[in-house]
Design a protein around this motif. Structure first.
Motif, PDB file in Angstrom:
ATOM      1  N   VAL B 110       0.750  -1.328  -0.026  1.00  0.00           N
ATOM      2  CA  VAL B 110       0.089   0.128   0.083  1.00  0.00           C
ATOM      3  C   VAL B 110       1.011   1.414   0.171  1.00  0.00           C
ATOM      4  CG1 VAL B 110      -1.747  -1.300   1.201  1.00  0.00           C
ATOM      5  CG2 VAL B 110      -0.162   0.129   2.634  1.00  0.00           C
ATOM      6  N   ALA B 111       2.199   1.033  -0.247  1.00  0.00           N
ATOM      7  CA  ALA B 111       2.973   2.177  -0.092  1.00  0.00           C
ATOM      8  C   ALA B 111       2.787   3.014  -1.252  1.00  0.00           C
ATOM      9  CB  ALA B 111       4.425   1.942   0.096  1.00  0.00           C
ATOM     10  N   ASP B 112       2.979   4.463  -1.355  1.00  0.00           N
ATOM     11  CA  ASP B 112       2.769   5.494  -2.086  1.00  0.00           C
ATOM     12  C   ASP B 112       3.969   5.231  -3.205  1.00  0.00           C
ATOM     13  OD1 ASP B 112       0.238   6.416  -1.297  1.00  0.00           O
ATOM     14  OD2 ASP B 112       1.556   7.788  -0.045  1.00  0.00           O
ATOM     15  N   ASP B 113       4.978   4.886  -2.571  1.00  0.00           N
ATOM     16  CA  ASP B 113       6.487   4.807  -3.614  1.00  0.00           C
ATOM     17  C   ASP B 113       6.373   3.692  -4.518  1.00  0.00           C
ATOM     18  OD1 ASP B 113       7.962   7.071  -2.248  1.00  0.00           O
ATOM     19  OD2 ASP B 113       7.574   5.547  -0.575  1.00  0.00           O
ATOM     20  N   ILE B 114       5.388   2.716  -4.414  1.00  0.00           N
ATOM     21  CA  ILE B 114       5.532   1.520  -5.305  1.00  0.00           C
ATOM     22  C   ILE B 114       4.756   2.109  -6.568  1.00  0.00           C
ATOM     23  CG2 ILE B 114       4.831  -0.709  -5.749  1.00  0.00           C
ATOM     24  CD1 ILE B 114       6.986  -0.332  -3.390  1.00  0.00           C
ATOM     25  N   THR B 115       5.538   1.900  -7.687  1.00  0.00           N
ATOM     26  CA  THR B 115       4.949   2.523  -9.119  1.00  0.00           C
ATOM     27  C   THR B 115       3.943   1.441  -9.408  1.00  0.00           C
ATOM     28  OG1 THR B 115       7.281   2.644  -9.544  1.00  0.00           O
ATOM     29  CG2 THR B 115       5.985   3.180 -10.991  1.00  0.00           C
ATOM     30  N   ALA B 116       3.391   2.023 -10.544  1.00  0.00           N
ATOM     31  CA  ALA B 116       2.172   1.167 -11.145  1.00  0.00           C
ATOM     32  C   ALA B 116       3.083  -0.016 -11.937  1.00  0.00           C
ATOM     33  CB  ALA B 116       1.525   1.854 -12.180  1.00  0.00           C
ATOM     34  N   ASP B 117       4.225   0.538 -12.391  1.00  0.00           N
ATOM     35  CA  ASP B 117       5.093  -0.623 -13.300  1.00  0.00           C
ATOM     36  C   ASP B 117       5.255  -1.605 -12.268  1.00  0.00           C
ATOM     37  OD1 ASP B 117       4.995   0.801 -15.496  1.00  0.00           O
ATOM     38  OD2 ASP B 117       7.250   1.003 -15.683  1.00  0.00           O
ATOM     39  N   THR B 118       5.978  -1.247 -11.059  1.00  0.00           N
ATOM     40  CA  THR B 118       6.007  -2.309 -10.474  1.00  0.00           C
ATOM     41  C   THR B 118       4.913  -3.371 -10.019  1.00  0.00           C
ATOM     42  OG1 THR B 118       7.819  -0.998  -9.156  1.00  0.00           O
ATOM     43  CG2 THR B 118       7.169  -3.030  -8.018  1.00  0.00           C
ATOM     44  N   HIS B 119       3.868  -2.558  -9.677  1.00  0.00           N
ATOM     45  CA  HIS B 119       2.681  -3.364  -9.426  1.00  0.00           C
ATOM     46  C   HIS B 119       2.411  -4.454 -10.541  1.00  0.00           C
ATOM     47  CE1 HIS B 119       1.224  -2.003  -5.407  1.00  0.00           C
ATOM     48  NE2 HIS B 119       1.474  -1.041  -5.750  1.00  0.00           N
ATOM     49  N   ARG B 120       2.568  -3.806 -11.809  1.00  0.00           N
ATOM     50  CA  ARG B 120       2.267  -4.803 -12.963  1.00  0.00           C
ATOM     51  C   ARG B 120       3.235  -5.972 -12.801  1.00  0.00           C
ATOM     52  NH1 ARG B 120       0.165  -0.374 -15.516  1.00  0.00           N
ATOM     53  NH2 ARG B 120       2.444   0.351 -15.971  1.00  0.00           N
ATOM     54  N   ALA B 121       4.636  -5.636 -12.736  1.00  0.00           N
ATOM     55  CA  ALA B 121       5.408  -6.759 -12.614  1.00  0.00           C
ATOM     56  C   ALA B 121       5.237  -7.653 -11.645  1.00  0.00           C
ATOM     57  CB  ALA B 121       6.912  -5.961 -12.522  1.00  0.00           C
ATOM     58  N   ALA B 122       4.614  -7.166 -10.448  1.00  0.00           N
ATOM     59  CA  ALA B 122       4.571  -8.078  -9.352  1.00  0.00           C
ATOM     60  C   ALA B 122       3.218  -8.894  -9.758  1.00  0.00           C
ATOM     61  CB  ALA B 122       3.794  -7.064  -8.068  1.00  0.00           C
ATOM     62  N   SER B 123       2.132  -8.270 -10.496  1.00  0.00           N
ATOM     63  CA  SER B 123       1.103  -9.405 -10.554  1.00  0.00           C
ATOM     64  C   SER B 123       1.667 -10.340 -11.808  1.00  0.00           C
ATOM     65  CB  SER B 123       0.094  -8.565 -11.168  1.00  0.00           C
ATOM     66  OG  SER B 123       0.238  -7.841 -12.280  1.00  0.00           O
ATOM     67  N   LEU B 124       2.637  -9.866 -12.738  1.00  0.00           N
ATOM     68  CA  LEU B 124       3.271 -10.888 -13.396  1.00  0.00           C
ATOM     69  C   LEU B 124       3.918 -12.293 -12.827  1.00  0.00           C
ATOM     70  CD1 LEU B 124       2.647  -9.827 -16.070  1.00  0.00           C
ATOM     71  CD2 LEU B 124       5.179  -9.992 -16.456  1.00  0.00           C
ATOM     72  N   ALA B 125       4.498 -11.674 -11.749  1.00  0.00           N
ATOM     73  CA  ALA B 125       5.045 -12.943 -10.707  1.00  0.00           C
ATOM     74  C   ALA B 125       4.084 -13.741 -10.030  1.00  0.00           C
ATOM     75  CB  ALA B 125       5.914 -12.005  -9.523  1.00  0.00           C
ATOM     76  N   PHE B 126       2.819 -13.251 -10.295  1.00  0.00           N
ATOM     77  CA  PHE B 126       1.663 -14.178  -9.661  1.00  0.00           C
ATOM     78  C   PHE B 126       1.147 -14.886 -10.799  1.00  0.00           C
ATOM     79  CE2 PHE B 126      -0.515 -13.477  -5.563  1.00  0.00           C
ATOM     80  CZ  PHE B 126       0.856 -13.200  -4.826  1.00  0.00           C
ATOM     81  N   SER B 127       1.535 -15.007 -11.608  1.00  0.00           N
ATOM     82  CA  SER B 127       1.045 -15.643 -12.828  1.00  0.00           C
ATOM     83  C   SER B 127       0.872 -17.096 -12.560  1.00  0.00           C
ATOM     84  CB  SER B 127       1.823 -15.339 -14.377  1.00  0.00           C
ATOM     85  OG  SER B 127       3.052 -15.982 -14.215  1.00  0.00           O
ATOM     86  N   GLY B 128       1.793 -17.497 -11.860  1.00  0.00           N
ATOM     87  CA  GLY B 128       1.666 -19.320 -11.459  1.00  0.00           C
ATOM     88  C   GLY B 128       0.448 -19.294 -10.876  1.00  0.00           C
ATOM     89  N   ILE B 129       0.122 -18.634  -9.783  1.00  0.00           N
ATOM     90  CA  ILE B 129      -1.070 -18.666  -8.881  1.00  0.00           C
ATOM     91  C   ILE B 129      -2.233 -18.290  -9.860  1.00  0.00           C
ATOM     92  CG2 ILE B 129      -2.440 -17.594  -7.031  1.00  0.00           C
ATOM     93  CD1 ILE B 129       0.316 -17.028  -5.577  1.00  0.00           C
ATOM     94  N   ALA B 130      -1.946 -17.283 -10.819  1.00  0.00           N
ATOM     95  CA  ALA B 130      -3.369 -17.001 -11.356  1.00  0.00           C
ATOM     96  C   ALA B 130      -3.744 -17.888 -12.292  1.00  0.00           C
ATOM     97  CB  ALA B 130      -2.785 -15.523 -12.383  1.00  0.00           C
ATOM     98  N   GLY B 131      -2.792 -18.863 -12.832  1.00  0.00           N
ATOM     99  CA  GLY B 131      -3.053 -19.743 -13.751  1.00  0.00           C
ATOM    100  C   GLY B 131      -3.785 -20.924 -13.071  1.00  0.00           C
ATOM    101  N   LEU B 132      -3.421 -21.249 -11.855  1.00  0.00           N
ATOM    102  CA  LEU B 132      -4.093 -22.363 -11.055  1.00  0.00           C
ATOM    103  C   LEU B 132      -5.637 -21.988 -10.849  1.00  0.00           C
ATOM    104  CD1 LEU B 132      -4.380 -24.919  -9.653  1.00  0.00           C
ATOM    105  CD2 LEU B 132      -3.064 -23.964  -7.952  1.00  0.00           C
ATOM    106  N   LEU B 133      -5.711 -20.591 -10.422  1.00  0.00           N
ATOM    107  CA  LEU B 133      -7.056 -20.030 -10.134  1.00  0.00           C
ATOM    108  C   LEU B 133      -8.025 -20.202 -11.347  1.00  0.00           C
ATOM    109  CD1 LEU B 133      -6.316 -17.143  -7.696  1.00  0.00           C
ATOM    110  CD2 LEU B 133      -6.867 -19.397  -7.297  1.00  0.00           C
TER     111      LEU B 133
END
Lengths: 196, 196, 196, 196
Positions: B110-133
């Motif tokens: 929830v930090a203001d300093d975390i960029t939209a880009d970083t959030h996007r990259a982070a959700s990419l890192a979640f793609s394994g979980i996303a695929g299973l879901l």
DNA sequence: CATGAATGAGGCTTCATTCAT
DNA sequence: AATGAATGAAGCCTCATTCAT
């Protein structure tokens, strides 16, 4: 809680803080909040001893307001499912109608300055919601866990959904329905009311 | 052949940041992080140009690590329900075994300093979980909403549960089971796997 | 003055410093100068013990180069007036052809880091110019003041004019003529040579 | 009715800056200036948003003061030559009587932080001097160049002379006379006033 | 010698809080 | 009580210089 003269000024400060925290985060200077409130920076400190106190009170006020909005107009005679649906609808309607308050609340929820005491008081403010959830989970799959945990889960789903609604306002209604069914499944285990 | 930039030092800084953010929040001074890492104040800035960059990289690293932990050892042949159970178990085991990382992650999310880009990259890192879901929600009540929303909801439940586990470690196993059933009901609508 | 291996590297650093000081001022980091020179930042310090030393040497080198440019090709047989005219023309031609050097020199002239010793050495480098001025002021209104003061005045006019030329390049020639007459009037009191 | 912003404090800061810049250069820390002014570190920033703003205002103030000193008591009836002599005398008297101001001014004149706007405003402050020079160059050898260039040249001679005077105070009067004649020759071409 | 990472002393500025008016 | 200037403790970051490789 000795109340200084003007309740109005006090509220102006709280409202200003909400606006300015929503847009600039918790790092906002007290001077900025004061200016937004149309109050001198020194004056802010006669209403709130400390920035932390201001944040705590704001958190509590917003949480209370949100809870009140969610639990307004509940008809005691309705089935729990309908009551939960009603509550949830009012909840997200309030949140999407007050995005600044929602955003400020989200920041405050995780702020280091919010004390454990305030968090406790905030969950007290949620007792209306808690009571309804208590009735709704009876006989369901959640019947044996602490109510606080149930509340935590429902709250998490609610807030995640609301954030999504704010990001994608056009889909708010649709997400609201889906989320309600999800909440109900979490609480009661199926799409029918627990007592049936 | 100067002293080469050391991956160790870099990691030491990230680990130090994790520890110190977990205990003192995002407001922690860079000097504190550097000292905790056993590194000079200025040295931190040869590894991370900016405090914000450090936070972004830390966020991504933690999120990636968590996702990897959650999705390790999934057996492709298992039924989705079993895979989700396995994933969830690994998820919360990692989180409760690494409370500092979990706490830091929660703050960074929830930090203001975390960029939209970083959030996007982070959700990419979640793609394994996303695929299973994705596979798990097929034919269920969530089949028609965007996958991102499903992920958001499951994530919310997971994190709320983990926070509860950290508060009440003795009940971790019990909460884990209850939460799994809740997650599954949200995804698939009942306690049985989606109809083949 | 023990000379480290490569005179080339040394000069590259001086040239880089000239460029970068001209455009970014004396505050420029040594690392920036080194990079501009294509040299590692540490290496700079094997050629110049200190930033201050680098600046002092650069100042001296530029001042010397300027003086040499101004006094090249003087014909001993010419009348002083013609020699001064020639010198002045070469002076400003060099300056306008090398604006970076001129700009760097202007900054260094007033820098705190330039020692009295360096200033003394720099005026030594001006001895060619000084000698000519000495001959030119003979019998004129400046005959009784210290030569250094004459040099100071002429230098001031020259530099002010050159700065103006850099600001307004199209008028350089015209300003050059006017300034020459002014210099000559300061030195010799009229438009005719002193001996006449 | 809070404590009003004090003109005294503001001036104390400007005076302190003058002193400390004269002796330690433009690199002086704002903290040093504040301490010299007997004011807290932060207080300096309520009077000047920025170090650069402080420097700009100081430059303008000093330049204005100097110009005012130089142009005080000019008798409109006097011949231009006498007026210029008077002005020049007051100029260098002010400068040698206020060596700190002079030294600070010399540094500021070439500082990167001084804006083009400030330089423009400063030359406006010089309009009294400029006007006199305009009248003095009429019919002389400088009649056809821009007035600004004339001002630049005279200023250069003046400042070079003043620097010399500060180095050699015993000779101030003598240098003053010589410089005046030089200035006048530059402006008017001979020791007599421009032909009526 | 060359390289570039390491060091740590400051520098500028912000900001919660206090205090004179 | 209200105002806004005053305070000074941090905070982030830069940079000359040193040092390991």
């Amino acid at each position: 809680m000795p109340r200084p003269r003007s309740e109005d000024r006090r509220n102006a400060i709280l409202r200003a803080a909400t606006r300015v925290i929503a847009s600039q985060g918790l790092g906002t200077a007290t001077a900025t909040i004061a200016k937004e409130a149309g109050v001198s920076n020194g004056s802010l400190f006669t209403y709130f001893d400390t920035k932390a106190k201001l944040l705590n009170e704001l958190f509590l006020a917003l949480k209370t307001e949100m809870s009140a909005a969610a639990t307004a107009d509940l008809r005691a005679g309705d089935a729990p499912r309908e009551q939960v649906r009603h509550m949830w609808t009012q909840w997200w309607r309030w949140a999407t109608a007050n995005p600044d308050k929602r955003r400020a609340l989200a920041q405050l929820q995780v702020a280091d300055d919010i004390t454990a005491d305030t968090h406790r008081a905030a969950s007290l403010a949620f007792s209306g919601i808690a009571g309804l959830l208590e009735r709704s989970r009876a006989n369901g799959p959640m019947q044996d866990v602490p109510l606080g945990f149930v509340l935590t889960l429902v709250n998490a789903i609610a807030e995640a959904t609301i954030d999504e609604m704010i990001r994608e306002p056009a889909e708010a209604e649709a997400r609201g329905s889906v989320a309600f069914e999800a909440i109900w499944r979490v609480l009661a285990g199926s799409s029918t009311a627990p007592t049936a």
